[in-house]
Design a protein around this motif. Structure first.
Motif, PDB file in Angstrom:
ATOM      1  N   SER B  15     -58.479  46.127 -27.791  1.00 17.43           N
ATOM      2  CA  SER B  15     -59.620  46.805 -27.158  1.00 17.43           C
ATOM      3  C   SER B  15     -60.373  45.868 -26.224  1.00 17.43           C
ATOM      4  O   SER B  15     -61.508  46.149 -25.845  1.00 17.43           O
ATOM      5  CB  SER B  15     -60.558  47.341 -28.240  1.00 17.43           C
ATOM      6  N   ARG B  16     -59.735  44.750 -25.886  1.00 17.76           N
ATOM      7  CA  ARG B  16     -60.375  43.783 -24.977  1.00 17.76           C
ATOM      8  C   ARG B  16     -59.681  43.851 -23.616  1.00 17.76           C
ATOM      9  O   ARG B  16     -58.460  43.996 -23.559  1.00 17.76           O
ATOM     10  CB  ARG B  16     -60.269  42.365 -25.554  1.00 17.76           C
ATOM     11  N   LEU B  30     -65.313  43.818 -24.141  1.00 14.90           N
ATOM     12  CA  LEU B  30     -64.854  44.370 -25.419  1.00 14.90           C
ATOM     13  C   LEU B  30     -65.320  45.815 -25.469  1.00 14.90           C
ATOM     14  O   LEU B  30     -66.498  46.088 -25.223  1.00 14.90           O
ATOM     15  CB  LEU B  30     -65.455  43.596 -26.601  1.00 14.90           C
ATOM     16  N   LEU B  31     -64.397  46.693 -25.776  1.00 11.95           N
ATOM     17  CA  LEU B  31     -64.729  48.120 -25.802  1.00 11.95           C
ATOM     18  C   LEU B  31     -65.600  48.414 -27.011  1.00 11.95           C
ATOM     19  O   LEU B  31     -65.220  48.098 -28.148  1.00 11.95           O
ATOM     20  CB  LEU B  31     -63.428  48.923 -25.860  1.00 11.95           C
ATOM     21  N   ASP B  32     -66.746  48.988 -26.772  1.00 13.77           N
ATOM     22  CA  ASP B  32     -67.676  49.310 -27.858  1.00 13.77           C
ATOM     23  C   ASP B  32     -67.095  50.415 -28.746  1.00 13.77           C
ATOM     24  O   ASP B  32     -66.312  51.246 -28.287  1.00 13.77           O
ATOM     25  CB  ASP B  32     -69.006  49.760 -27.240  1.00 13.77           C
ATOM     26  N   VAL B  66     -69.994  43.908 -23.668  1.00 12.28           N
ATOM     27  CA  VAL B  66     -69.619  45.095 -24.452  1.00 12.28           C
ATOM     28  C   VAL B  66     -69.591  46.307 -23.514  1.00 12.28           C
ATOM     29  O   VAL B  66     -70.621  46.703 -22.970  1.00 12.28           O
ATOM     30  CB  VAL B  66     -70.626  45.330 -25.597  1.00 12.28           C
TER      31      VAL B  66
END
Lengths: 302, 79
Positions: B15-16, B30-32, B66
């Protein structure tokens, strides 16, 4: 100088393609599905350069965490976490159990350094605890979290006897070392092992690594380092409690606790049956006690 | 406080992702957990080298950002 014969295929430093099966050149092993791969970390040659930490973060696009001073000597990452999949431990002590013992200058300390990582256990407790099946064994006998399946329940966190796996506070999913699953699929050696300048971290097929490690221990014993032993090989400390063996194992020269490793890790699943039996026995005992206490006495009317 | 960055997704890991902006500067996102995007949607963006607009906040105790949302920019807005 020993040069792999395949190195002659690549005489130029600039390449217009990815070298097929590059791990043959860098680690001397061809990566093939269905075989068991891992790390052998020889802590006696670790110099604490943290190249492994940097290479891991660089390849896996992991952010630096724990900003600020830890107050723990040269250690800035502190511990393994959702964002730090390699952690170089710095243990400062006088002498190092045979290595440089009694030879230190007065102003110097002895250092034990170890690059810690997920152990990719043979019987992985995190995998057993995962209710969604997000944790799985890959074709290379490593343990990986599938991010699209992980629901962030965190059951794997207390299940890991080494405190490796962690749930990210940002995306709410569990993260840990994948033993560079994507690199293995591309025939590349994991980033940390490739970057290690002293070959403290060695990547290879597990059976080869275990033989190499046993030879290294024998060599160290031969030169007077009697304290050297393996942690995580079958039958050795670290491979206790039905864990089988660890695919990432270590050569240590002090007690495991000194390196922040458990002396006798176990699978939490081993405690399920005794816990259940204890619970059932307690319920039965309470039922029996209440039957005696509240049963009508002789002569009493029911 | 949210901010916005535009650029091309150049690296994706789980998810990065790394976003390279118009000045050639790369930023780590980074995906919240509540983001209006899924990690599985990031890899196709990287493969297409698509231009995106990311709404983000600075991360606590991390050198990263984020991402709250990742929006694909229409071709007309792409350089």
């Amino acid at each position: 100088m020993n040069m792999h014969p395949r190195a002659l295929e690549h005489a130029y430093s600039t390449l217009d393609h990815v070298i097929p099966n590059e791990s043959e050149l860098t680690a001397g092993v061809r990566i093939e599905a269905g075989r068991s791969y891992g790390f052998f970390t020889d802590t006696t040659v670790c110099i604490g350069c943290k190249a492994c930490e940097v290479a891991c973060k660089e390849w896996n696009n992991l952010p630096a965490d724990n900003i600020g001073l830890t107050g723990q000597s040269f250690d800035n990452t502190g511990a393994l976490s959702a964002n730090s999949w390699r952690h170089v431990a710095f243990v400062e002590k006088s002498g190092a159990n045979g290595l440089r013992g009694g030879q230190d200058q007065k102003f110097q300390s002895g250092w034990l350094m170890m690059s810690d990582v997920c152990k990719h256990c043979h019987n992985a407790p995190c995998l057993e605890a995962c209710p969604t099946g997000a944790l799985f064994k890959t074709e290379f006998d490593t343990v990986v979290v599938q991010q699209d399946i992980c629901n962030g329940c965190g059951y794997c966190v207390p299940a890991c006897p080494f405190g490796v796996i962690d749930v990210s506070t940002v995306d709410g999913k569990a993260h840990k070392c994948t033993l560079c699953y994507d690199r293995l699929k591309g025939g590349l050696e994991p980033a940390c092992a490739k970057s290690c300048p002293t070959d403290s971290i060695q990547f290879g097929e597990l059976s080869d690594l275990q033989i190499r490690a046993a030879e290294r221990v024998e060599h160290l014993h031969g030169i007077g380092v009697d304290s050297a032993y393996l942690y995580g090989t079958p039958g050795a400390p670290g491979a206790t409690g039905d864990l089988g063996h660890l695919n990432a194992f270590f050569l240590l020269i002090d007690r495991p606790e000194v390196y922040n490793l458990p002396a006798a890790p176990t699978r939490p699943a081993n405690r399920v049956a005794p816990s259940l039996a204890t619970g059932l026995a307690t319920v039965a005992a309470l039922a029996l006690a209440s039957a005696f206490l509240f049963a009508p006495q002789r002569g009493e009317r029911p | 406080m949210t901010y916005v960055k535009e650029g091309v997704v150049t690296i994706v890991q789980e998810s990065r992702f790394q976003l390279t902006d118009d000045n050639g500067v790369s930023h780590l996102f980074l995906l919240d957990r509540n983001a209006a995007a899924e990690p599985a949607q990031l890899a196709p963006l990287q493969a297409r080298q698509a231009r995106v607009r990311v709404t983000y906040e600075p991360a606590r105790n991390l050198i990263g950002l984020v991402a709250r949302s990742v929006r694909l920019l229409p071709p007309s807005q792409a350089r």
